[in-house]
Enzyme design. Structure first.
Site, PDB file in Angstrom:
ATOM      1  N   TYR A 140       0.824  -1.221   0.000  1.00  6.81           N
ATOM      2  CA  TYR A 140       0.000   0.000   0.000  1.00  6.81           C
ATOM      3  C   TYR A 140       0.855   1.268   0.000  1.00  6.81           C
ATOM      4  O   TYR A 140       0.371   2.352  -0.299  1.00  6.81           O
ATOM      5  CB  TYR A 140      -0.950   0.018   1.209  1.00  6.81           C
ATOM      6  CG  TYR A 140      -2.045  -1.027   1.143  1.00  6.81           C
ATOM      7  CD1 TYR A 140      -2.237  -1.805   0.010  1.00  6.81           C
ATOM      8  CD2 TYR A 140      -2.892  -1.240   2.210  1.00  6.81           C
ATOM      9  CE1 TYR A 140      -3.218  -2.767  -0.053  1.00  6.81           C
ATOM     10  CE2 TYR A 140      -3.898  -2.205   2.155  1.00  6.81           C
ATOM     11  CZ  TYR A 140      -4.042  -2.967   1.019  1.00  6.81           C
ATOM     12  OH  TYR A 140      -5.024  -3.917   0.964  1.00  6.81           O
ATOM     13  N   LYS A 186       3.175 -15.477   1.566  1.00 10.66           N
ATOM     14  CA  LYS A 186       3.026 -16.177   0.292  1.00 10.66           C
ATOM     15  C   LYS A 186       4.443 -16.500  -0.194  1.00 10.66           C
ATOM     16  O   LYS A 186       4.852 -16.155  -1.310  1.00 10.66           O
ATOM     17  CB  LYS A 186       2.257 -15.266  -0.688  1.00 10.66           C
ATOM     18  CG  LYS A 186       1.815 -15.926  -1.963  1.00 10.66           C
ATOM     19  CD  LYS A 186       0.672 -16.909  -1.793  1.00 10.66           C
ATOM     20  CE  LYS A 186       0.404 -17.631  -3.114  1.00 10.66           C
ATOM     21  NZ  LYS A 186      -0.469 -18.800  -2.966  1.00 10.66           N
ATOM     22  N   ASP A 218      -3.381 -18.184   1.164  1.00  9.66           N
ATOM     23  CA  ASP A 218      -4.586 -18.839   0.625  1.00  9.66           C
ATOM     24  C   ASP A 218      -5.078 -19.916   1.596  1.00  9.66           C
ATOM     25  O   ASP A 218      -6.277 -20.036   1.866  1.00  9.66           O
ATOM     26  CB  ASP A 218      -4.333 -19.405  -0.775  1.00  9.66           C
ATOM     27  CG  ASP A 218      -2.951 -20.023  -0.935  1.00  9.66           C
ATOM     28  OD1 ASP A 218      -2.111 -19.871  -0.029  1.00  9.66           O
ATOM     29  OD2 ASP A 218      -2.716 -20.668  -1.974  1.00  9.66           O
ATOM     30  N   ASP A 242      -5.309  -6.985   5.586  1.00  5.75           N
ATOM     31  CA  ASP A 242      -6.519  -6.257   5.193  1.00  5.75           C
ATOM     32  C   ASP A 242      -7.626  -7.264   4.888  1.00  5.75           C
ATOM     33  O   ASP A 242      -8.771  -7.151   5.356  1.00  5.75           O
ATOM     34  CB  ASP A 242      -6.187  -5.421   3.949  1.00  5.75           C
ATOM     35  CG  ASP A 242      -7.277  -4.413   3.619  1.00  5.75           C
ATOM     36  OD1 ASP A 242      -8.276  -4.366   4.353  1.00  5.75           O
ATOM     37  OD2 ASP A 242      -7.126  -3.686   2.622  1.00  5.75           O
ATOM     38  N   ASP A 246     -10.878  -8.951   7.607  1.00  4.34           N
ATOM     39  CA  ASP A 246     -12.300  -8.883   7.246  1.00  4.34           C
ATOM     40  C   ASP A 246     -12.949 -10.262   7.254  1.00  4.34           C
ATOM     41  O   ASP A 246     -14.106 -10.417   7.646  1.00  4.34           O
ATOM     42  CB  ASP A 246     -12.489  -8.222   5.875  1.00  4.34           C
ATOM     43  CG  ASP A 246     -12.641  -6.717   5.996  1.00  4.34           C
ATOM     44  OD1 ASP A 246     -12.284  -6.181   7.076  1.00  4.34           O
ATOM     45  OD2 ASP A 246     -13.117  -6.074   5.050  1.00  4.34           O
TER      46      ASP A 246
END
Ligand code: NAD
Length: 356
Positions: A140, A186, A218, A242, A246
């Site tokens: 970001y 990852k 994942d 992020d 959620d």
């Protein structure tokens, strides 16, 4: 004496911060503590008063505090302002000014609300973990970044010190909980993730008493909905955090129930995850539990009084168990109450549980 900067902001931010303050004052009475509050403007109300959503005075007020309690910012009135003057711009600037590099969101289900989650009861019972998301770096913020008619690109980069500081925080927090960190990356595809993993393992050498495992992002997403009980502290980067926070939020079922903490080396900020809810602002309808629960986090993380954090949690659970609900979490048989009434009920339960 603890100094608290109060930044109620806009819309229901004002109402739920008022609830949070009442809870802090009750704790002060019960535990013989002293708090000094200083209230400052942030967001749309600050724009209206000063032409900017975040003034230097408000930042200074936070610098001089032991903890910052924020409500929410934003509203219809300010939607057409340029990006840098929008109320939400204040949040990014404030987080940066205070160096808040770790965001913590708990994923915990209150038993009385177990039916409002989209997950099955037996998957959910006794789930209690936190997601630690790196907040001030990663893709970001990485440079170079750009967009043209032929391609768009971003840079995912982590520096050694950025991973070290959040990894240390994760291991320390795990020590206060159930002593387990799951680092999510990852690393099978991304060099930046392999780097993240290497550094986390390096830091782990100082915290060998804490269990550490790695998961690819994942798989982590699947595991959070498949078997969330396995987690205690999930440590991850900005982008993955992020998304995972959620997913984890769905465990609690409602936006009005979600607290958060943002920590740096010097400062800490506590706020509900929800926004200013302009559709119900000023109507005494907002669910104050996320804000109250954020105050619980403040006692646990900033003031090292986990007993108070647990007490606040127990008072929330008892109030829900008695059947009281704000409109956002009402279901068959629930008793509908206002923001003020919910706050009063939680405080009464807090006092009762403390006395027992
Ligand atoms: P929102 O979270 O404000 O509201 C989404 C929906 O959830 C609304 O229907 C609202 O009534 C309901 N809701 C939210 N919190 C609730 C609570 N405590 N009790 C009962 N119901 C609740 O999100 P939005 O509508 O997308 O955004 C409204 C404004 O808030 C926008 O200006 C947005 O930019 C801002 N916002 C601010 C923050 C923040 O301050 N951290 C976060 C998200 C959105």
């Amino acid at each position: 004496m603890f100094k608290i900067a109060l930044l109620p902001g806009d819309g229901i931010g004002v109402e739920v911060t008022n609830s949070a303050v009442q809870v802090i004052k009750s704790v002060a009475e019960l535990f013989n503590l002293e708090f000094q509050f200083k209230e400052c403007l942030i967001g749309g109300c600050s724009y209206d008063a000063f032409g900017t959503p975040l003034t230097d005075e408000t930042i200074q007020c936070c610098y001089e505090s032991d903890a910052v309690v924020l409500g929410a910012v934003g509203g219809y009135k300010w939607e057409s302002l340029p990006q840098n003057l929008k109320p939400e711009a204040a949040l990014l600037k404030l987080r940066k000014s205070l160096g808040l590099y770790t965001n913590i969101r708990p994923a915990k289900i209150y038993k009385p609300l177990i039916d409002s989650s989209s997950l099955k009861k037996d998957v959910l019972s006794n789930v209690d973990f936190v997601v630690l998301r790196e907040l001030t770096s990663g893709i970001y913020f990485g440079e170079p970044r750009g967009l043209n008619t032929e391609h768009g690109f971003n840079t995912m980069i982590y520096h050694r010190d950025e991973v070290i500081r959040i990894a240390k925080q994760a291991f320390k927090i795990a020590r206060e909980r159930n002593n387990k960190v799951t680092s999510v990356d990852k690393a099978n595809v991304l060099e930046v993730s392999q780097f993240w993993r290497n550094i986390v393992h390096e830091v782990h050498q100082e915290f060998k008493d804490v269990a550490l495992n790695d998961l690819y992002v994942d798989n982590a997403a699947m595991q959070i909905v498949h078997n969330p009980k396995q987690f205690d502290v999930i440590l991850t980067s900005n982008l993955f955090g992020d998304i995972l926070s959620d997913i984890a939020a769905m465990i609690t079922g409602s936006l009005g129930m979600l607290p958060s903490a943002s920590l740096g080396d010097k400062y800490a900020l506590y706020e509900p995850v929800h926004g200013s809810a302009p559709d119900i602002a000023g109507q005494n309808k907002a669910n104050p539990l996320a804000a109250i629960s954020s105050v619980g986090m403040m006692f646990s993380y900033s003031f090292k009084m986990k007993n108070v954090g647990d007490l606040i949690d127990a008072a929330i659970e008892k109030t829900l168990d008695d059947g009281y609900r704000t409109a956002d979490i009402i279901s068959d048989g629930g008793m509908l109450v206002s923001t003020n009434k919910m706050t009063e009920l939680v405080i009464n339960n807090l006092k009762d549980i403390y006395k027992k």
